[in-house]
Scaffold this active site. Structure first.
Site, short mmCIF file in Angstrom:
data_model
loop_
_atom_site.label_atom_id
_atom_site.label_comp_id
_atom_site.label_asym_id
_atom_site.label_seq_id
_atom_site.Cartn_x
_atom_site.Cartn_y
_atom_site.Cartn_z
N LYS A 22 0.84 -1.20 0.00
CA LYS A 22 0.00 0.00 0.00
C LYS A 22 0.88 1.25 0.00
O LYS A 22 1.90 1.29 0.70
CB LYS A 22 -0.90 -0.03 1.24
CG LYS A 22 -2.00 1.03 1.27
CD LYS A 22 -2.86 0.88 2.53
CE LYS A 22 -3.98 1.90 2.60
NZ LYS A 22 -4.77 1.78 3.84
N SER B 272 -9.77 2.29 2.89
CA SER B 272 -8.86 2.94 1.98
C SER B 272 -7.98 1.99 1.17
O SER B 272 -7.51 2.35 0.09
CB SER B 272 -7.95 3.88 2.77
OG SER B 272 -7.11 3.16 3.66
N SER C 65 -9.89 -0.18 7.06
CA SER C 65 -9.30 -0.07 5.72
C SER C 65 -8.61 -1.32 5.20
O SER C 65 -8.23 -1.38 4.03
CB SER C 65 -8.31 1.09 5.67
OG SER C 65 -8.99 2.32 5.72
#
Lengths: 511, 98
Positions: free
Chosen positions: A81, A156, A180
């Site tokens: 990420k 997210s 997330s």
């Protein structure tokens, strides 16, 4: 052969690499080819590092040929990420304010991946500074759900969930501040785990809310998540909130996959009204499967969860407004000069840069946090939220007196359409209603697929929660449930996902 | 607690060093009023006898031995700077000089 490699789990890949049936270069190239073929339509990656990944793979192949004793995941590629700093690779956290920034150091978890010899395929898309549940708040455009490209892959960490769900990577790193990791896993039919707060180092992760943030594994199977968890977990002197204890025995628990005699608590407040019919049906089925596997089910009540969302949307903006003060246009990141001002001051440059560099949701939360922390309002907002946080922790303590783990649907609905909620912040916030309590209490949580909703054919996730530092329970229960579900489905849930169109240049495949 | 006005938002934006446009101020004042109304519910549950929690797990201060360890070089530290000069961050003027 190539598609065979990309469909394999990380554990299978590790096994084939160990036996030298495939090389790390082959494994890495297969995933790079898959990225080239489908990521034009999925947009899971913000940056792909083919050269770096292949260099790591070549090194692992050389060391394996030399008979070196390697980590079990050596040569298994991974996506990271874009919130984790990667030395020499762009790191933006999905924000314009960090466009083009190349960090001079690695996050601890990235260093651990490198130590394990895992080729890093690239950096995955996310809502800006992890603020969102859909990736629509990424400054670089949304990622798409591989089950239906018109829909969100969660957020997210939607880039990580979409990458894993579309076989662009067997594993990915996520971070979870209010859901997330777990919410993206639920809406893409993948597995995601938020470890106990402090179980995985936060050093080098771009901070959203420091008392809530936690990095964890994203994968297609429970065992794979456990394998990655054990790579990234453990004490780090560079993080003052790191737990100084060995990583919980997550891999052993995932392999044992045993729920016999365990008490499973169904949280009364997380389910029922407001939850989509298909989400409830799949949840109830999964609970029954756990009973069939020898678990005992009890109902638990957590009355303060009613206030969890409100608490979260005070604590998070308060901490975020403070953390994001570091983006001041002085030491790194975007610097924009205000228009029509001769010889602007540092403050004017700062304000102009932050206006140009931050997106709407980030500005909204910074202003909200500034308000919640301001004199005269502090007690009423932030102070009260901290008290409710105590009540939520007490609810969990009481629930874990009665149950070894708690379960709930991960999300109230399946994946919604891109654009559907972007103009309604409160509607967007509701996606995390079942995942937020775990962050407020610091306890570990996992989401794994529980099936497809009848009404729309989209994936549904079930959430498992355990007491702090008892992460292994998630894996034991998760693996047992996964085994029962896969047997029932006749294969993994992702096998039911539609095939993505592939082209030499995937960008043309978007319909 | 009172509702949040457009002037309040402008003041908060100044405190947060974000140069919001007029259109952004208009939009955000409305949105924040709705969000604040929703989050103000925490007051219903937060009674005087409940202690606040700032952190999920008990925190202890952490120190390390005072020994030199590897760190970034000056070039590395400056590598992301919008402007630098003589191995230092170069910043706009800080004081008014009329």
């Amino acid at each position: 052969m190539t598609s065979d490699i990309t469909r394999a789990s990380a554990a299978e890949l590790a096994d084939r690499l160990y036996r030298k049936e495939i090389s790390a270069v082959e494994a890495t190239q297969a995933h790079l080819d898959r990225i080239a073929a489908v990521d034009g339509s999925v947009h899971a990656f913000l940056h792909v590092d083919a050269e770096g990944a292949l260099a790591t793979a070549r090194d692992i192949d050389r060391r394996r040929a030399a008979g070196e004793d390697l980590h079990i995941l050596a040569g298994v590629p991974i996506a990271v990420k874009d919130i984790a700093t990667t030395k020499g690779l762009p790191t933006t956290a999905g924000s314009r304010i960090l466009e083009g920034w190349i960090p001079p150091y690695d996050a601890t978890i990235v260093a651990k991946l490198k130590d394990a010899g895992m080729p890093i395929l690239g950096k995955t898309n996310m809502d800006e500074f992890a603020m969102g549940s859909s990736t629509e708040h990424s400054a670089y455009g949304p990622s798409h759900n591989p089950w239906d490209l018109e829909r969100i892959p969660g957020g997210s960490g939607g880039g990580s969930s979409a990458a894993v769900a579309s076989y662009q990577a067997p594993l990915a790193i996520g971070t979870d501040t209010g859901g997330s990791i777990r919410q993206p896993a639920a809406v893409t039919g993948t597995v995601g785990c938020k470890p106990t707060y402090g179980g995985v180092s936060r050093y080098g992760l771009i901070a959203l809310a420091s008392s809530l943030d936690q990095a964890g594994p994203v994968s297609r199977t429970v065992l794979d998540a456990a394998l990655l968890h054990s790579v990234i977990g453990g004490y780090d002197p560079m993080d003052s909130t790191s737990i100084d204890a060995p990583v919980p025995p997550v891999v052993e628990a995932a392999r044992r996959a045993d729920v016999k005699g365990m008490r499973i608590g169904v949280v009364k407040e997380l389910g029922g009204e407001g939850y989509q019919q298909g989400v409830r049906a799949r949840f109830e089925e999964s609970v029954q499967l756990l009973v069939d596997a020898g678990a005992e089910v009890v109902e638990v009540s957590c009355p303060s969860f009613e206030y969890a969302l409100a608490t979260y949307y005070l604590i998070l903006p308060a901490e975020a407004s403070s953390n994001l003060a570091r983006f001041d246009a002085m030491r790194y990141g975007l610097r924009v000069l205000p228009e029509g001002v001769d010889d602007p001051s540092a403050e004017q440059v700062m304000a102009a840069s932050r206006d140009a560099g931050f997106g709407d949701e980030v500005k909204r939360r910074i202003i909200l946090g500034t308000y919640a922390l301001s004199s005269g309002y502090y007690d009423a907002y932030y102070g009260s939220a901290q008290k409710v946080r105590t009540l939520i922790q007490r609810d969990f303590s009481a629930a874990f007196e009665k149950a070894d783990v708690l379960v709930s649907p991960t999300t109230p609905t399946t994946a919604f359409k891109i654009g559907e909620k972007i103009h309604d912040p409160l509607a967007m916030y509701l996606n995390d209603i079942a995942t937020i309590p775990a962050n407020l209490a610091g306890i570990p949580g996992m989401s794994l697929p529980s099936g497809l909703a009848d009404e729309d054919g989209l994936p549904v996730g079930i959430q498992i929660l355990a007491p702090a530092t008892k992460d292994e329970r998630l894996y034991g229960v998760g693996a047992a449930l996964e085994a029962a579900l896969v047997a029932r489905w006749g294969g993994p849930l992702l096998a039911k996902a539609p095939e993505l169109l592939t082209t030499a240049n995937g960008r043309e495949a978007r319909s | 607690m009172s509702a949040i006005s457009r002037d309040d938002v402008a003041h908060l934006a100044m405190l947060a060093r974000i140069d919001l446009s007029d259109a952004e101020l208009d939009k955000m004042a409305g949105e924040l009023a709705i969000i604040l109304e929703s989050v103000a519910r925490v007051n219903e549950a937060a009674t005087d006898d409940v202690p606040p929690t700032s952190h999920p797990l008990p925190l202890a201060n952490v120190t390390r031995p005072d020994v030199v360890r590897p760190s970034l070089t000056a070039d590395e530290a400056l590598s992301g700077a919008p402007a630098s000069e003589q191995q230092r961050f170069s910043v706009p003027r800080i004081l008014d000089e009329d």
